[in-house]
Every structure is written in structure tokens, then in C-alpha cells.
Design a protein around this motif. Sequence first.
Motif, mmCIF file in Angstrom:
data_model
loop_
_atom_site.group_PDB
_atom_site.id
_atom_site.type_symbol
_atom_site.label_atom_id
_atom_site.label_comp_id
_atom_site.label_asym_id
_atom_site.label_seq_id
_atom_site.Cartn_x
_atom_site.Cartn_y
_atom_site.Cartn_z
ATOM 1 N N LEU A 113 34.786 -7.145 46.547
ATOM 2 C CA LEU A 113 33.760 -6.230 46.699
ATOM 3 C C LEU A 113 33.464 -5.699 48.069
ATOM 4 O O LEU A 113 33.317 -4.562 48.332
ATOM 5 N N CYS A 167 35.978 -3.196 48.595
ATOM 6 C CA CYS A 167 35.839 -1.919 47.935
ATOM 7 C C CYS A 167 34.555 -0.908 48.908
ATOM 8 O O CYS A 167 34.393 0.060 48.180
ATOM 9 N N GLU A 168 34.343 -1.337 49.793
ATOM 10 C CA GLU A 168 33.334 -0.604 50.432
ATOM 11 C C GLU A 168 33.777 0.897 50.958
ATOM 12 O O GLU A 168 34.842 0.782 51.237
ATOM 13 N N ALA A 169 32.896 1.794 50.928
ATOM 14 C CA ALA A 169 33.464 2.930 51.236
ATOM 15 C C ALA A 169 33.982 3.076 52.897
ATOM 16 O O ALA A 169 33.282 2.539 53.589
ATOM 17 N N GLU A 170 35.133 3.447 52.941
ATOM 18 C CA GLU A 170 35.596 3.598 54.150
ATOM 19 C C GLU A 170 36.178 5.028 54.598
ATOM 20 O O GLU A 170 37.035 5.794 53.772
ATOM 21 N N LEU A 171 35.709 5.502 55.770
ATOM 22 C CA LEU A 171 36.223 6.918 56.087
ATOM 23 C C LEU A 171 37.736 6.857 56.533
ATOM 24 O O LEU A 171 38.262 5.845 57.096
ATOM 25 N N GLU A 172 38.286 7.974 56.467
ATOM 26 C CA GLU A 172 39.741 7.975 56.795
ATOM 27 C C GLU A 172 39.926 7.561 58.189
ATOM 28 O O GLU A 172 40.879 6.889 58.653
#
Lengths: 519, 426
Positions: free
Chosen positions: A15, A18-23
Motif C-alpha cells: 500500500l 501505491c501512494e500517489a507519486e508525481l512524475e
Amino acid sequence: MKNYIKILALSSVFLAACEAELENPIEDGGVYTSGSADFSNYVAVGNSLTSGYADGALYITGQENSFPNILAGQFALVGGGEFTQPLVNDNLGGLLANGNQITENRFVLTVDAQGNPAPARLSGTPTTEIGNILTGPFNNMGVPGAKSFHLIAPGYGNIAGVSAGAANPYFVRFASSPNATVIEDAAAQSPSFFSLWIGNNDILSYATSGGVGVDQTGNLNPASYGSNDITDPNVFASVYSQEVNALSASASGGVLFNIPDVTSIPFFTTVPNNALVLDASQAASLTGFFQAVAGIFIQGAIQQGVPAAQAQALGAQYAIQFNPGPNRFIIDVPVTQTNPLGFRQMTENELLLLTINQGALRTQGYGSVALSPEVLQVLGKLQQGGTPTPQEAGLVLAAVNGIDDKDALDTSELSAIATAQAAYNATISGIAQANGLALVDARATLQQLANGGISYDAGTLTSTFATGGAFSLDGVHPTPRGYAYLANLAIDAINSTYGSTVPKVNIGDYNTITASQAN
Amino acid sequence: MHFISLLIINILFLIMRKILLASLFLLASATTFAGGYRVGLQGQRALAMGHTGVAYVNTAELAFFNPAGLVYLENKLNVSAGGFGVFSSVAWQNENTGQYAKTDSPMGTPFYLYGSYAATEWMSLGLAVYTPYGSTVEWPTDWAGSHLVNNIELAAIFIQPLVSLKINDVMSIGGGPIFVTGNVNFNRNANRTLTDLDGNRSNITVDDSGVTNWGWSLGALFNVTDSFRIGAHYRSEIILESTEGTATFADFPNSPLTPSNGETSFQASLPLPAELTVGLSYDCEKWVFNFDYTRTFWDVYEDLDIIFGNGRESINPRNYDNSSIYKFGVGYAPSDKFTLRAGYYYDQTPIKSGYFAPETPRNDSNGFTAGLSYDISNSFAIDASFLYVRFKEINESYDYVDDGSSFGGTYKSSAFIPGVGLTYKL
């Protein structure tokens, strides 16, 4: 159970992945570059403007918003390390020496019983005891009150010298030893990058004292200067280059700030010199009064043997004409042969200080005439063609209530300030150029703030006292938003000098003045 | 037999009441991952097939997707219940200033509970409890956008008794009144800069619970052939008007120039928009194919205005657009006991450019779903599903901050949502 824990651990790893990751996350570095500069160990040297002083005191939230701390926050995006500051103990801001308060608490914007907002000192007993020496070193070496030559003066942080005025209580708090100099303590940190903003107080303390000090131009011994004197420009040039050399020894680069005009600081621009607002009858009676003064002077001069024509010529300067509407105040000047009574009307560019007693200006005839019933009686006698006795004439002359030297900057004082300032700034830009250092033109910036302002995402930042957003309630030092703007200017100068891409802050995110009741 | 069924329904009701009393809201709040604050997680089997089901007659999940279909369920008593774990996060940064932040939202756990009972051959009765709207977003306190939101927790529980009527062999209808109870807790800073003397940011929390209102839904289902169905379902808009809650002003400076600290009342309303779904379902031996189209009437969400009892107000334009969701699902049963499912949906954001506020930072998204069912016995089946919501990175801003400024940057959201449930039939 073991399996269960394994699954839990596995799923939490999953999880987290799965964290949101910026490009291109800023957080991971790599968005900004440091160019040829090394920001890993930034040391800031200077006076109150470097320390984060505001609202007439040094307090914690002010320090947190010092321009070097804001800069360091942005440097952290390009390899900057921790930035330490010698934080005071509270948000009141006053200092204690052996339990006795030696500097005043900060100003806040209060509201009186009639609902009028006005600055007032926050009440309460401060808790910053200067005898509690902090363990440094500190990246922020800003010492409120320091002049150029103080930074290289041994003993400037010696508590024993504070009461005599030979040492600075702010530096006492964090000097590495009683005899250490500010520059030594700064250089000992081997800064990889530095800022230096010094020299303001070399003219400003003269200016804020209304020019009661001495212009020491020509006197090369700063040890003999009084606290309100103007520093000799050669002394300034000499100590300034020593300081830059000491800081440059280890540094990849640095940023210098020049000295702003006093005329762009609300401390000198808030109280107008023509706030003597009169209606037609007031103007006529004030004009009549000064005609009487001129008449008395001429008569007295003639009695003392001055030729009539010369007496007339000298006396004419006192027959000041007042008009309905705003009129400039009367100011006291030194008694000279050409101005034997020692007063005149202010000229257009002369300035009144924020600290002048504005109530006295409005209601007690300060800056014009203090009319007592006795004086009015004499005036009545004059109007009916009577001749006053010497005593009565004296009463009239004494009623002239010119503004004291300490409350105003007159033409000659302003010119002494401007001359020294221009010389300091020539030194600063020369040294910046010679050493390849970034230079912030603080002078031009403050001029812009005073003339139209600087727009930001929610309005315009101006130097208008209290409401303009740039200056704190002491009228001299910036607000957090003002400091943030200075930090942005430094970033611009640094980026263009060193090819770095340090991002600027949004000055709209920074506070201005603080509203609070005083107790 | 009849008696037992009734008993079970009774027990179901009792359990439901008890759960409700035990503060369902703790469970119901879910991080938003559909457009706006819609939470599209109303059944394991449906979700596993791209959240389709308006024309799919399979389980009591029809109570949500299209109550008209309940009457076609083969069994006398059908119950579906389950929940989801919503793991979602949002990352934000502003390259102009170097600021960045990431949400640290707790796991959301939306749930559902559906039951239907075939009273006669042409009429089924049902009950649905579900949580179609909610949002939990926690940004770091005092982050760069804290003047818009520090944290928000929004939850609404829909409780709906249902009746499903077979008109003839071709057509059925179904629907019922909806009772909604909602709660909200929302904290933000007063503006970008105001602090007390010690530098604590002045902030306001609005809190209300037990905000109720009524709505309804109505659906129709057509059996075009034995294996091909078309369905439509409309759920009405419900406006939650909060008038009894408290607003807490904290860390304001002690000054007549600013609001006083302490509690006051507030008034605000939050629309739960109407939704229309049409779709079809095609059965072919071991396979089933679904397609649903949902239109959500978000244009009702014009602004979030909070009027405080102390005379202050907070006006926040939203101006949402109506939005569409296109959903596809497929199911395959390799054996009598197993069913595998997969699906996809495309979810259009209702948020206009320039209105992108960090309390519902959602742009267009693609949902990828999968799941399976396993029949433990003739009566019981375990259902599981998984949803991955993929958002594109987006540069957006909210341009209507009341000081005239704009708050924006680059946003990236993601959500992973596993779910598990039970299906019971008798």
C-alpha cells in the motif's frame, strides 16, 4: 498468527508503494539546480534586518520569518542544510539583563475604546535573559543594532560591556566567547554560501535620532564615534571589504545587499511635514502672529543698533505667510547670524519622524505656535497699535513652538545621510563586482515600494505605514511579507549570478502586521 | 419456511439498527475517488465488473443498481453485504515555489447491506443501506493550501426500503424512498496568513452530524430476450442542509479586528446530486457482459457557502458540471462454484478548470476492476473485488480564493480499493 503478521507487513509495503507519486517530485530533488553555488552551509551576517527583527523587537515568529530563514527554506531544495537561528525565548521580544528589562516588547496593532487602530507595545514580562548564553554556532548571525565596524569589534558580545553601550545584548546571547567578533564566529563555520547586509545603522541611527548625532566623515577612528553618528565612508569601505574577505574565504558565493534611502522608510514618510491644516481665519491669525514676531524682532534689532534696512531684511523671514489648507510646520534650527531667532518653516523635502508627538502637533501648537491667554493679550495690544514691553515681546517670541531637531531631518541632515549612503553603496557594488558576488539593490526596491508598490497575487505591497504590508509597526523593519520579498530578490540575484534555479516563495503566504490587544 | 425468512429479515433490521446506533459514520467515510465526493463502491460483484449492474440480474446488489430487477431474483430471500478498504492519496506540488504536500488520509471503509424478499411472484420487497457519498482527505496541517482545507470528513448513509414489481414478462419497475443521514467535519485555516501572537494559524472547524433529508429512486428493467436486458435507474438529488452544527474558531488573535475564538453556529448546504444510469446486460452461457452509462447531475453544486452565527461567512464557488461515467464489465464462470469478473470505467470529473479545490482534488480517472465469487454452499458465497483508480497528473488551480489569489499546482491522485462481501440466498 505469524502468517497473518507477514500478510499485514506485506500489504502495508504494497500500500505504501501505491501512494500517489508525481512524475517529477520536488521532494526527491532534481527539479531545481544550485548552479555553481554550494548552499550546503549558508551563513547570514548582518544587523536587525538579517536577524528577523520587526515591530521594534526580536521575537520568535519574527525570527522564523527572517529573510535568511526564508532563503534557507528554498536553499533546502538545492542541497541546503539545516539553518539554525539564535531564537529568543518568547513572542514578546523584550530582553532582560539580570532580570531587568533592557529593551522594549514588540508592537502590535491594538484597537482603542473608540475603535481606532493604533500600534502599541505588547505588555508582559519578557523571558529572554541575555546572560543565558546559547550554544552555537548559528547560521543566522544577524545582530540587531550592529554597524559595519561592530562586526569586527572584539568584545561586542561581552556582557560586561552592555550597560556601557560597548557591547550588544543580542550578540551577547550567542557569541562563542566574550571577545569573539561576529565575523570570526561566522567565518569559523566555514560557510559554503553567505549573505551580508550591513551598513544600514551607520546612517540609520543618525536618521532615527533626528540627526542629533555627528557626521563623522573624516574621522577614521570608529572607537570615538557616538551611537547616533554617521560612519566615515572610508571606515565603512575598509571594514566592509575585511568582512567580505573573511566570509568569502570558504564560500562558493554570497549575496550582498546595499543600503536603502531613509526617505523610502515609513518611519520618515508617515507624518507629513505639512499637516498644519488651517481654515481661513486660523491662517489669517497665524500669519498675523508671525507678522507680529517679525515686527518685534525688527524693532528689537533696531533698538540694539542694527541698521534699519538690515533689521528689516532679517526680520522679513519671520513674517511667514499661512494659507487656508495644509501648511508646513515651523522647525527649530540652530541660531545663526542669518537666522537669529533659530526657526523657519520646513521645506518640501524635510522629514518628520514617526516618533514625533503627533498629539502635540494636532492640539498643542507643536510645529507652529503655543498660544496662551497672555500671548493673545499682547497680540491684541499690537493689533490696536500699542507697543509691547520687552517682557511682552519676549512672551510672543517664546510662543513660537518649532519642531525640535530630534523629531525631524532637515535639509543638511538629509544631505549628510545621502552622501554617506551613496559612498557606502558605491563600495558595496564595487566589492560585489570585484568578488563575483550577487547583489541585491535594496535601495531600488524600497524606492519602488514607496512609489506605487509591488503587486503580488492578492494585492500590492507598499511602504505605507501599518496598511502597506511591507513594513512592520516600528516603521523601519519589514513584515514577514516584506522579508519574503527581500528573500525573493536575493534568489533572483543569486540565480542570475550563479546559474542556479532556486524557486521563489509566494509572498502572499507570509503575514504582515499582527493585530492583538496589548494585554 | 416463510416464518424463517421473516425472522431473518427481522434480525436483519435489528442488526442494522444496532449498527447504525454504533455510529456507522466511522465506517462510512471514504476517501473520494469518483468525481466530486461520489463514492462508487456499491457492491462487490458490480464493482468487479466496472461498477456495472443496472441491467444485471444476479444478487441483491440490484437494490442499489436497479431495484426493478429484484423481482427477477430466483430465490425467496437474497442478502448481499460487504465493505471496502479505500487506500488513497493525493500528492501536490508547485514548481514555482518549491512547495509540496501529500495527503495522509486514513483508510476509508464504505459498506453496503442489501436484502430482498420475494413476497409474491410479481412483487419483491427490499431494503438497502449504502454509502454513495463521502470524502476523507487529510492534508498536513498548515500546508500551503490550508486556507482551503486542512482536513475534511464527509459521510452520508442512505437507507432505502424498496418494492419491486413485475408488470409483465417483459418489464418490471422498482424503487422506494431514501432516508439520508449525513455528517461533516471540515477544518481549514482562516486565510493564508492570520495567526495569533505565537504564530498559530487561525482556523475554523465546522462539525455537524445527523443531518437528514429524504429522496427517492425509481428504476425499470426490460427483458428484451432471455439473455438480453436493458435497465434504467434514477436516484433523486438530496440536499443536506446543516443548521444545527457548531463552528469552532480557534487561534484567532485577541483583537476586535478579527473574529473571537470559540463556538458559534453555522448554516451550510451540501447537495448529493441526482444520478441517472442506463445500461444493458447480455448473458451467454458462462459469460456475462455489462455496459452502464451514468450521468451525475453535479450542476446543483454551485457553491459551498458557510454562514456563521457570528456574522462571518465563507463563500466558495464550485460551479460543478454534470458528468458522465462509462462502465464496462465482464463475468465468466469456469465452474459452478467460481465466477471471475473484470471491468473498466472511465469517470469524468465534474470539476471545471479553475475550480480545482484540494478538498476534492479529482480529475478524470480510469478505473480498472477485477474480482471473483466462490460459493461456499448453496446459500453462501464469498465475493471479493479490487479496484485501481488511475488519475493522470494534472496542472490545476482554484482561482476563487476570497483574497483574490489562486491556489494551484500539479496534482496526482491514486486509489487502491480491495473489497470483500457475502452473498446469501435462500
